[in-house]
Design an enzyme around this catalytic site. Structure first.
Site, PDB file in Angstrom:
ATOM      1  N   HIS A  13       0.827  -1.207   0.000  1.00  0.00           N
ATOM      2  CA  HIS A  13       0.000   0.000   0.000  1.00  0.00           C
ATOM      3  C   HIS A  13       0.865   1.263   0.000  1.00  0.00           C
ATOM      4  CE1 HIS A  13      -3.324  -2.684   0.536  1.00  0.00           C
ATOM      5  NE2 HIS A  13      -2.971  -3.020   1.762  1.00  0.00           N
ATOM      6  N   ASP A  42      -4.911  -8.447  -2.904  1.00  0.00           N
ATOM      7  CA  ASP A  42      -5.190  -8.193  -1.495  1.00  0.00           C
ATOM      8  C   ASP A  42      -6.420  -8.949  -1.002  1.00  0.00           C
ATOM      9  OD1 ASP A  42      -5.157  -7.214   1.064  1.00  0.00           O
ATOM     10  OD2 ASP A  42      -5.268  -5.105   0.525  1.00  0.00           O
TER      11      ASP A  42
END
Length: 457
Positions: free
Chosen positions: A274, A325
């Site tokens: 991220h 993810d």
């Protein structure tokens, strides 16, 4: 999955490290590319398989969350649904689901990754304990289930066992909802030994290590865990949420990525997952460190995380890979599209991440290939000595009509073909045919039984 005998595949066009080439014969022995011949003449028995791309690496997956897709979209009673309210729902989801269910859910996620153009997955594996939080008699039970799903589907595995010990910065005791994740250093060292043993049975599997985040691991624990990676990659969540940044500042006086840059010596072995919220200085220093930004644009949008400063990061030589993810949607091209579109919305422009006078889809694909391979120690392209991990496009789809070379990549990423990918070869073995995984029927049946147990039991 079994190894394939020596054989060759012929493609009218192929994306090679040096660029597009025509009439390409790829010879494969023991799952590895033995030779690449361009300008070849097709023999009588050879079939032109169309356009070949190197498969991408999925740098960040929590495979078990595939079963949650679409189940967390109802608005709660309070204001401000966000990552933290989603996380609370995810913890409750973990109350059920044993080894059989985890393996079945993971197998579906892995099959869909192959169908979506990923040929390797970096599985950020933090589900270690039973539903009551107890250690399994076989400490590597769930790691073995992840490897089993990789073996069943054929996907290349970069297994990233996660060290997770605390509920917040400064060593806060773990919460009840985190009980399936928790380890101590001694137990985690044993888990790493088990993981390496398990992965050794898979062709070209990689084992790295993943200290979960600065909120879940103390500095002393990071110092103990990182050497356990050996020569493998190191992944960590960082600066996904503004609250995480604020809490890190309150704890240490530094932002998460700033703290990592100052204290752990980031280099090419690291992948920061991220890294959404960066200052200009952090962006510059992270790009120069060589660490990969592990971007998951579909999940980041789904959770309302924010937008990574990709324009500045890439302009300074930063590397990125993409991951699925939470696996709410699994599609390599979809991640690249979401990445570019988030930048277009932020910068109010078009072709924002493209190299100058270059294709946007081509730029994104090549950069994701390079960064993903670095982050997972996976295949870098269609070249001698690399695993024969290949993807061919479904050229009968009208989205590809009249297009060639990088224009095909632009159409793959931005035109969203309904039948984007035709065939996927993993180590030279066909694992996706006519857009479907060759074992999808059996995998779906197991998944349905698992979902009944998890959601209805």
């Amino acid at each position: 999955m079994p190894q394939t005998a020596a054989h060759s595949l012929f493609f009218g066009r192929a994306l090679l490290p040096q660029g597009w080439a025509g009439d390409v014969r790829i010879t494969i022995a023991d799952g590895v590319i033995a030779s690449v011949e361009t300008g070849a003449t097709r023999t009588g028995g050879e079939v032109d398989l169309g356009v070949a791309l190197p498969g991408l690496s999925n740098v960040h997956s929590h495979a078990f969350q595939r079963a949650m897709a679409g189940l967390t979209e109802e608005r709660g009673p309070n204001e401000g649904d966000d990552f933290w309210s989603w996380r609370a729902l995810m913890y409750r989801f973990l109350d059920r689901g044993g080894p059989e269910e985890i393996e079945a859910i993971t197998a579906l996620a892995f099959a869909e990754m192959l169908e979506g153009g990923f040929t390797r997955v970096g599985e950020f594996h933090y589900l270690h304990n039973d539903p009551d939080g107890r250690t399994y008699a076989d400490r590597g039970e769930l790691a073995a289930r992840i490897a089993g799903a990789a073996d069943q589907t054929g996907i290349a595995l970069t297994l990233l066992p996660v060290f997770y010990a605390h509920a917040g910065f400064g060593g806060t005791p773990p919460a009840h909802g985190q009980r399936r994740f928790i380890n101590d250093i001694d137990g985690f060292s044993k888990l790493m030994d088990e993981s390496r043993h398990i992965a050794s049975a898979l062709p070209d599997a990689v084992v790295g290590v993943a200290p979960h985040s600065l909120r879940a691991v103390t500095p002393e624990e990071i110092a103990a865990v990182v050497p356990m990676a050996g020569d493998g990659p190191i992944h960590i969540h960082a600066a996904e949420q503004t609250k995480e940044v604020d809490d890190c500042l309150a704890w240490s006086g530094a932002r998460p990525v700033q703290w990592l840059l100052d204290n752990v010596g980031l280099d090419r072995r690291w992948c920061l997952i991220h890294a959404t919220h960066l200052t200009a200085d952090e962006t510059t220093r992270m790009a120069k460190s060589g660490a990969v930004a592990g971007l998951c644009p579909v999940t980041e949008a789904n959770l309302g995380d924010g937008v990574f400063p990709a324009v500045d990061f890439l302009s300074q030589g930063g590397a990125f890979g993409v991951g699925t993810d939470s696996n709410v949607l699994i599609d390599a091209a979809g991640e690249l599209r979401a990445l570019e579109y988030s930048q277009r919305l932020t910068h109010r422009g078009r072709a924002v991440l493209a190299d100058r006078e270059a294709s946007t889809g081509g730029t994104l694909y090549r950069r994701a290939l390079a960064g993903g391979a670095q982050a997972t120690q996976g295949t870098t392209g269609i070249a001698v000595g690399q695993a024969a991990d290949l993807v061919s496009l479904e050229l009968e789809d009208l989205a590809y009509a009249g297009r060639s070379d990088d224009a095909l990549l632009d159409s793959l990423v931005f035109a969203g073909p309904k039948r984007a990918i035709r065939t996927v070869w993993r180590r030279g073995r066909e694992v996706v045919k006519n857009g479907r995984h060759i074992a999808r029927g059996a995998i779906e049946a197991r998944y349905r039984r698992a979902l009944d147990a998890v959601l209805g039991g």
